[in-house]
Design an enzyme around this catalytic site. Structure first.
Site: not given
Ligand SMILES: NC(=O)c1ccc[n+]([C@@H]2O[C@H](COP(=O)([O-])OP(=O)(O)OC[C@H]3O[C@@H](n4cnc5c(N)ncnc54)[C@H](O)[C@@H]3O)[C@@H](O)[C@H]2O)c1
Length: 460
Positions: A268
């Protein structure tokens, strides 16, 4: 209230399990069948502290499906937590969110009751209102505000403590399309958050800006502390911990994230700075601060290799401890330790590296130039220089006895200064606490004399 969570990744799976653990029915959705299967088998789909146990303990309230319509029909509020990866401009791509919102729009077309959609993934100002809201209206044939609500509400979590952070935030951030949407989400948070956090409600755009401002502010603070470490390492008797300890006592500044050390990394922090830079430029504002923070952070590994070049001639056996972007983590994205190992190897050092959790996943990024080993002892055996890149508890067992100097003492460069007690003063070790300089350093003293010494009188 019943919930659905679209996207069962690192954040979404933890949110789904955490909400279920607070007594609510939750349906998770993912396009990846293995994520859905894991949840339905009572297992965590991703690695995260406490997630396996939480999913297993809440199977009666938590299920998953690949069918968005089923999830929307079975819930009142839908959180969208899909990836928003950086695009070539440095902005956050909406390509996954677009697919998710189209599917939610189609599902809303079949629903007559009011439904709240909450975008939780990180996006830039304007994206929720102008990129996503039109999809909901177009695919549902319904009207925002009247038939469904919309919020942008990101979470402030750190990997490794996602569940605790999600349920106990410093504040809840709610960007709202209208008052009804925001009020409903505020009530939901009050129901399932554990620490009764203040709720900051605002427009969608202000919330989108607040989210990336938090990360860019914190990275600026980290980079400031790192700049102080660099200065302290050039001043006789300089000690960055002494300086930042006092600095952090000023209540306007505070001590958190004010440790001079290696830079920030992870999925991030780095990308949020780039995105803020992109946004500022796109809107005609000055992006200098975000761009400088990003540039200084990315330059660190090369700068450090320059700085220690006198210790690391080509062929020198070197050990790098720590390859993940933070302690006790398996995540390698934008890791400073990984970057340092790579740069040292590129410059000809014989590098061995060790990380308690990330070693195996680091192998494809570093081998064969860097040898990845399975233990601390193996990593430091025969090394002339040891770099400790993060304060992982696994490295506390590093002792002087493990270091076997072939010629002269082994230099240990300790970026987080955690090994002073164990190593400083040992006969076979030259301990270099990063961001510090001995008070008798002659070259640094001469530089200061040249700056401030009284001019030497010349004879006429
Ligand atoms: N991981 C972190 O530390 C963190 C912290 C704050 C914010 N975020 C934000 O949260 C969001 C998600 O991050 P993450 O780390 O959980 O991502 P990730 O890649 O771990 O998980 C995302 C999931 O979404 C699924 N996906 C993709 N397209 C989809 C759809 N159309 N329908 C249903 N599922 C779908 C994927 O298969 C995956 O399982 C991002 O925008 C990220 O910037 C993440």
């Amino acid at each position: 209230m019943r919930y659905s969570v679209v996207g069962l990744g690192k954040l979404g799976a933890s949110m789904a399990a955490a909400i279920a653990s607070r007594g609510f029915d939750v349906v998770g959705v993912d396009v990846a069948p293995q994520a859905v299967a894991a949840i339905n088998a009572g297992q965590a789909p991703v690695e995260e502290t406490g997630l396996d146990a939480l999913v297993a303990a809440n199977t009666s309230r938590l299920r998953a499906t690949m069918d968005v319509t089923d999830a929307v029909r079975s819930s009142d509020v839908t959180f969208v937590v899909v990836p928003t990866p950086s695009d070539e401009r440095g902005a956050f791509s909406l390509r996954y969110a677009t697919a998710a919102f189209e599917a939610i729009g189609r599902a809303l077309a079949e629903k007559t009751e009011y439904h709240l959609v909450v975008m939780s993934s990180t996006v830039l100002p304007g994206a929720t209102r102008h990129g996503l809201l039109p999809l909901l209206e177009q695919y549902s044939g319904r009207v925002a505000g009247r038939d469904f609500g919309l919020c942008y509400s990101p979470e402030f979590i750190a990997l490794g403590s996602v569940i605790r952070d999600f349920l106990n935030p410093d504040f809840a951030l709610v960007g709202e399309f209208d008052d009804r949407s925001g009020a409903l989400l505020e009530r939901c948070y009050a129901e399932f958050m554990q620490n009764d956090p203040p709720c900051r409600r605002m427009s969608l755009e202000n919330a989108e800006l607040t989210k990336i401002s938090v990360n860019t502010y914190v990275t600026t603070k980290i980079t400031f502390a790192n700049m102080l470490a660099d200065l302290c390492a050039r001043i006789p008797g300089g000690d960055v911990d002494v300086v930042t300890h006092a600095l952090g006592s000023d209540l306007r500044i505070g001590s958190r994230y004010l440790t001079g050390a290696l830079g920030y990394g992870g999925p991030c922090f780095p990308r949020d700075n780039l995105a803020l830079g992109f946004l500022a430029r796109a809107l005609g504002a000055d992006a200098g601060l975000a761009e400088t923070t990003d540039r200084m952070n990315r330059a660190l590994a090369d700068k450090l290799a320059d700085r220690y070049a006198n210790l690391v001639a080509p062929g020198t056996p070197v050990s790098v401890l720590g390859l993940s972007y933070k302690p006790a983590s398996h995540v390698l994205e934008e890791s400073q330790g990984l970057a340092l190992a790579r740069v040292l190897a590129d410059r000809g050092a014989r590098v061995r590296a060790f990380d308690p959790l990330a070693a195996r996943s680091a192998a494809p990024h570093l081998e064969p130039q860097v040898m990845i080993v399975d233990s601390l002892r193996e990593a430091v055996a025969g090394a002339e220089v040891v770099f400790v890149t993060n304060p992982d508890p696994a490295f506390t067992s590093l002792t002087a006895e493990m270091l076997q100097p072939a010629r002269g003492p082994v230099t240990v460069v300790d970026f987080w200064r955690k090994h002073r007690g164990a190593l400083d003063g040992a006969a076979n070790v030259r301990y270099v606490p990063f961001g510090c300089l001995p008070s008798d350093d002659a070259a640094a003293t001469n530089l200061l004399r040249e700056l401030w010494g009284a001019p030497v009188a010349t004879a006429h």
